[in-house]
Design a protein around this motif. Structure first.
Motif, short mmCIF file in Angstrom:
data_model
loop_
_atom_site.label_atom_id
_atom_site.label_comp_id
_atom_site.label_asym_id
_atom_site.label_seq_id
_atom_site.Cartn_x
_atom_site.Cartn_y
_atom_site.Cartn_z
N ILE A 144 0.83 -1.21 0.00
CA ILE A 144 0.00 0.00 0.00
C ILE A 144 0.87 1.25 0.00
O ILE A 144 1.82 1.36 0.78
CB ILE A 144 -0.92 0.02 1.23
N VAL A 145 0.50 2.17 -0.88
CA VAL A 145 1.15 3.49 -0.90
C VAL A 145 0.08 4.55 -0.66
O VAL A 145 -0.91 4.60 -1.39
CB VAL A 145 1.87 3.75 -2.24
N PHE A 146 0.29 5.33 0.38
CA PHE A 146 -0.59 6.48 0.61
C PHE A 146 0.11 7.71 0.05
O PHE A 146 1.23 8.04 0.44
CB PHE A 146 -0.85 6.67 2.11
N LEU A 147 -0.56 8.36 -0.87
CA LEU A 147 0.02 9.53 -1.54
C LEU A 147 -0.92 10.71 -1.33
O LEU A 147 -2.01 10.77 -1.89
CB LEU A 147 0.17 9.23 -3.05
N THR A 148 -0.48 11.63 -0.48
CA THR A 148 -1.36 12.73 -0.08
C THR A 148 -0.75 14.09 -0.41
O THR A 148 0.47 14.25 -0.43
CB THR A 148 -1.68 12.64 1.43
N GLY A 149 -1.62 15.05 -0.62
CA GLY A 149 -1.18 16.42 -0.85
C GLY A 149 -0.87 17.17 0.44
O GLY A 149 -0.48 18.34 0.41
N MET A 150 -1.02 16.50 1.56
CA MET A 150 -0.72 17.14 2.85
C MET A 150 0.80 17.33 3.00
O MET A 150 1.57 16.51 2.54
CB MET A 150 -1.22 16.26 4.00
N TYR A 151 1.17 18.41 3.66
CA TYR A 151 2.60 18.71 3.81
C TYR A 151 3.30 17.81 4.82
O TYR A 151 2.68 17.31 5.77
CB TYR A 151 2.80 20.18 4.18
N GLU A 152 4.57 17.63 4.61
CA GLU A 152 5.38 16.71 5.44
C GLU A 152 5.36 17.07 6.92
O GLU A 152 5.55 16.20 7.75
CB GLU A 152 6.82 16.72 4.94
N LEU A 201 4.38 6.13 2.78
CA LEU A 201 3.44 7.22 3.06
C LEU A 201 4.12 8.47 2.54
O LEU A 201 5.14 8.92 3.08
CB LEU A 201 3.19 7.32 4.57
N ILE A 202 3.57 9.01 1.46
CA ILE A 202 4.22 10.13 0.77
C ILE A 202 3.44 11.40 1.03
O ILE A 202 2.27 11.53 0.64
CB ILE A 202 4.32 9.87 -0.74
N LEU A 203 4.09 12.34 1.70
CA LEU A 203 3.49 13.66 1.92
C LEU A 203 4.25 14.67 1.10
O LEU A 203 5.36 14.41 0.62
CB LEU A 203 3.53 14.02 3.41
N LYS A 204 3.67 15.83 0.96
CA LYS A 204 4.24 16.84 0.08
C LYS A 204 5.35 17.62 0.76
O LYS A 204 5.16 18.11 1.89
CB LYS A 204 3.13 17.80 -0.36
N GLY A 205 6.49 17.70 0.12
CA GLY A 205 7.60 18.48 0.63
C GLY A 205 7.51 19.93 0.15
O GLY A 205 6.80 20.22 -0.81
N ASP A 206 8.24 20.79 0.83
CA ASP A 206 8.17 22.21 0.45
C ASP A 206 8.65 22.44 -0.98
O ASP A 206 8.26 23.42 -1.61
CB ASP A 206 9.03 23.05 1.42
N ASN A 207 9.49 21.54 -1.46
CA ASN A 207 10.01 21.73 -2.82
C ASN A 207 9.20 21.01 -3.89
O ASN A 207 9.51 21.09 -5.07
CB ASN A 207 11.47 21.25 -2.89
N ASP A 208 8.19 20.30 -3.45
CA ASP A 208 7.35 19.62 -4.44
C ASP A 208 6.45 20.61 -5.17
O ASP A 208 6.14 21.68 -4.66
CB ASP A 208 6.47 18.55 -3.76
#
Lengths: 249, 249
Positions: free
Chosen positions: A160-168, A189-196
């Motif tokens: 399972i990969v959770f891919l969210t637009g929420m920040y890190e 679990l992938i959250l959005k980094g400031d450089n994304d």
């Protein structure tokens, strides 16, 4: 873009009872033009015919509130998740741990309906202050159909990969929320980094590309927004969870 | 593949009154699980969550019959076409005759509902014999919303391309049907040749690619099947007309 990401901020901890009112989906008589019109609008949004809308049309606010609060929304979620499982169970998985299922998080597996319901806000316009308060409370419940699907997919052997637009910054809060609601394991679990990239389509496409470059095979991809499902590296098959309440470009 | 293409065969001449029964869309009470379930199914089909279905689920046959015969279907068509016009009117067209709008034909601009209605066939399973008879009668009426959109697009300066899965043998019949129903001019009318790919996605993608290689810009692309709208060279924007009655892969 803080606004868009704030939509995707959900938080922590103990899953309380789903505090929405369990009124029935209001099926208005056909003679009310407004009823059919709002159903048309909802279907139009789900089919990606209506795009880049900033709020629920005024005449449909009550309709959408009834829909999101009632059983038709849940039934629609059930249908999508059942269909996803019907697809998933027929796949032949390789036992190399590389067959993944990508889930968006907010209003795909965890629900923000309690926030909207508490404010009786069915226009879907986010008040950044109150939404931040909601997010910090960490009471986002699981969407029952999605939780059931998740458990079945894990059992079938999907990673399972959770891919969210929420920040890190919200990583810890999100982990607690996921675990407390029953989403207890995942590959990434992938959250959005400031450089994304701020744009959801670009951001999510790039993360999915990284997954595939890392040898993962995206066998399924599920989200409540079309921006979860279009772009590149979309996966073998996509599933659109219902959400006629807000639009993330 | 004769079957698939037969679905897309519609014919000639004088546009009769729309011979469907104008019963209202039956909004069944929520307590009937079947009602909500069939609405979920319909929305699932429109959102491309349910794919490759061969017929309407038995429990939803009456529901889909009422839907297709009633005003909700027409209202849904109106919404999609209105949205398409809202998009189209904001575009800046170049006056070189290369801005095109691609329309599928069957159940996008011309309706086969009279065929299904006459047989009270709301499973959406085609009887090749009776469908051929219907096709040879040439009584496919215009879908009112699509005709209105077509006229507005022509007025805005779009060149129109009709791209259908019907075989070239039916060219004359189709031309007569289109003209008789008000679709009086077009840049190209593309029918399927014996050497074209049978699969709709592949066939339609290749024809759209030829259009773009010919210098055309596909500004909009409208069809009742997802196979009209996916693949390659899909155009700047796609519009899914409703059709929960049959599925063309």
């Amino acid at each position: 873009m803080g606004f868009l990401c704030l939509i995707l901020v959900v938080t922590i901890t103990t899953s309380l009872a789903f505090p929405i009112n369990h009124q029935n989906y209001l099926v208005l008589p056909h003679s009310l033009q407004g009823s059919g019109a709002c159903l048309s609008w909802r279907v139009g949004a789900e089919a990606n015919n209506i795009r880049a809308w900033t709020q629920v049309p005024t005449k449909c606010v009550d309709y959408i509130g009834s829909y999101m609060s009632g059983s038709q929304y849940r039934q629609d979620c059930n249908l999508v998740c059942n269909e996803a499982y019907n697809y998933a169970k027929r796949l032949n998985l390789t036992n190399d741990g590389k067959d993944v299922w990508v889930f968006d998080v907010d209003d795909t597996i965890l629900s923000n309906i309690p926030y909207f319901s508490a404010e009786n806000n069915w226009q879907g316009v986010i008040n950044t202050t109150s939404f931040a308060e909601w997010a910090e409370k960490g009471e986002a419940p699981a969407i029952p159909a999605a939780l059931k699907l998740y458990k079945k997919l894990v059992k079938l052997g999907f990673k399972i990969v959770f891919l969210t637009g929420m920040y890190e910054q919200y990583t810890d809060i999100r982990i607690e929320n996921l675990k407390a609601t029953g989403f207890t394991e995942w590959e990434k679990l992938i959250l959005k980094g400031d450089n994304d990239e701020a744009n959801a389509v670009v951001y999510k496409s790039s993360k999915r590309k990284e997954l595939e470059e890392g040898g993962y095979r995206i066998r399924g991809n599920m989200g409540d927004q079309w921006s979860d499902l279009i772009g590149t590296n979309t996966g073998d098959r996509t599933f659109k969870m219902p959400n006629p309440l807000y639009y993330v470009p």
